[in-house]
Enzyme design. Sequence first.
Site, PDB file in Angstrom:
ATOM      1  N   ASP A  43      35.395  34.728  44.185  1.00 32.64           N
ATOM      2  CA  ASP A  43      36.564  35.387  43.582  1.00 32.64           C
ATOM      3  C   ASP A  43      37.887  34.799  44.085  1.00 32.64           C
ATOM      4  O   ASP A  43      38.962  35.288  43.741  1.00 32.64           O
ATOM      5  CB  ASP A  43      36.533  36.898  43.846  1.00 32.64           C
ATOM      6  CG  ASP A  43      36.702  37.250  45.309  1.00 32.64           C
ATOM      7  OD1 ASP A  43      36.636  36.334  46.155  1.00 32.64           O
ATOM      8  OD2 ASP A  43      36.920  38.442  45.620  1.00 32.64           O
ATOM      9  N   ARG A 102      64.061  28.090  48.701  1.00 29.26           N
ATOM     10  CA  ARG A 102      65.180  28.154  47.741  1.00 29.26           C
ATOM     11  C   ARG A 102      65.577  29.585  47.413  1.00 29.26           C
ATOM     12  O   ARG A 102      66.621  29.817  46.836  1.00 29.26           O
ATOM     13  CB  ARG A 102      64.809  27.376  46.471  1.00 29.26           C
ATOM     14  CG  ARG A 102      64.846  25.866  46.681  1.00 29.26           C
ATOM     15  CD  ARG A 102      64.329  25.093  45.491  1.00 29.26           C
ATOM     16  NE  ARG A 102      62.873  25.091  45.431  1.00 29.26           N
ATOM     17  CZ  ARG A 102      62.163  24.434  44.535  1.00 29.26           C
ATOM     18  NH1 ARG A 102      62.790  23.735  43.602  1.00 29.26           N
ATOM     19  NH2 ARG A 102      60.850  24.458  44.550  1.00 29.26           N
ATOM     20  N   LYS A 200      79.813  18.976  38.973  1.00 30.30           N
ATOM     21  CA  LYS A 200      79.303  19.347  37.648  1.00 30.30           C
ATOM     22  C   LYS A 200      80.025  20.594  37.141  1.00 30.30           C
ATOM     23  O   LYS A 200      80.152  21.574  37.867  1.00 30.30           O
ATOM     24  CB  LYS A 200      77.799  19.636  37.714  1.00 30.30           C
ATOM     25  CG  LYS A 200      76.960  18.397  37.935  1.00 30.30           C
ATOM     26  CD  LYS A 200      75.499  18.732  38.012  1.00 30.30           C
ATOM     27  CE  LYS A 200      75.199  19.523  39.277  1.00 30.30           C
ATOM     28  NZ  LYS A 200      73.765  19.601  39.574  1.00 30.30           N
ATOM     29  N   ASP A 226      69.131  14.190  48.532  1.00 36.65           N
ATOM     30  CA  ASP A 226      68.889  15.625  48.374  1.00 36.65           C
ATOM     31  C   ASP A 226      67.773  16.012  49.335  1.00 36.65           C
ATOM     32  O   ASP A 226      67.085  15.134  49.871  1.00 36.65           O
ATOM     33  CB  ASP A 226      68.493  15.941  46.918  1.00 36.65           C
ATOM     34  CG  ASP A 226      69.062  17.288  46.465  1.00 36.65           C
ATOM     35  OD1 ASP A 226      69.360  18.133  47.333  1.00 36.65           O
ATOM     36  OD2 ASP A 226      69.198  17.491  45.235  1.00 36.65           O
ATOM     37  N   ALA A 232      63.455  16.898  39.001  1.00 37.59           N
ATOM     38  CA  ALA A 232      64.234  15.642  38.987  1.00 37.59           C
ATOM     39  C   ALA A 232      65.346  15.617  37.945  1.00 37.59           C
ATOM     40  O   ALA A 232      65.926  14.559  37.690  1.00 37.59           O
ATOM     41  CB  ALA A 232      63.319  14.422  38.812  1.00 37.59           C
TER      42      ALA A 232
END
Length: 319
Positions: A43, A102, A200, A226, A232
């Site tokens: 399982d 993150r 940006k 980075d 990407a």
Amino acid sequence: MPNSYSNSKLKIFSLNSNPALAEEIAKEVGVPLGQCTVKQFSDGEIQINIEESIRGCDVFVIQSTSAPVNENLMELLIMVDALKRASAKTINIVMPYYGYARQDRKARAREPITAKLVANLLETAGAFRVITLDLHAPQIQGFFDILIDHLMGVPILGDYFLEKGFNSEDVVVVSPDHGGVTRARKLAERLKAPIAIIDKRRPKPNVSEVMNIVGNIDGKIAILIDDIIDTAGTITLGANALVENGAKEVYACCTHPVLSGPAIERIQNSKIKELVVTNSIPLTEDKMIDKIEQLSVAPLISEAIIRVYEEQSVSTLFD
């Protein structure tokens, strides 16, 4: 010649996320990998057996929480519990890639802070220390009430570019966004090069982002840096913008090559000449394209393990 701790109380175990890296680390330290088996019931439940005595030992467990993230995390938690119940003196988690990093703050209402939850889980399971590499947000160190050693990937990446013999006057280190400026500055200091930032902006909803480049990149070799490259999108759009704005060549580098979804195709079709990554996350065969160069973090991590075991300073590894 590697050190030899084969008759000492230093033990290194590997789980399933990155056995090749664990083998390399154990070889550098000079110990055989510890014997353990990881099985699954039909399982999907994980069962771990430690096949040797670790009573009174300083144990280091190598496990990145990369894909499959939840399975690798659960393996680690069960292993820590097994080690605790087998009377290990200290349980040290070596997590080159810290998954869920993150999710380190509440960016909008009713969001979890999962990076803190993972820290709590590791602590509750019985971990004594965590050794990790390039956390997505350095303040995650503060989520732990146990010892944490935070290693840096920049020296490894920087040395690779220094060996390429780039003239510092020809190079510019580029941060793909405002959040990565500190990281870019560290690499730039190592290469004695200036930095630039990709700014940006989305003028209004559903209008594509406009990329402004802050800094001089004209006719230069640009090195994008980075911590994580996942799908990407950011890095390839950034590379294309750099070439359009006059960069001669674009290299990219990161510590953690998550490379999920369309990442490989995007990198292959982008203006990136070479992507330099570490083996904090193993690359599957389909990701080993000619454009990707993988460097090993084993010497760095093995040195950190020896220093922790010998009760020496770890911070000197940042130099």
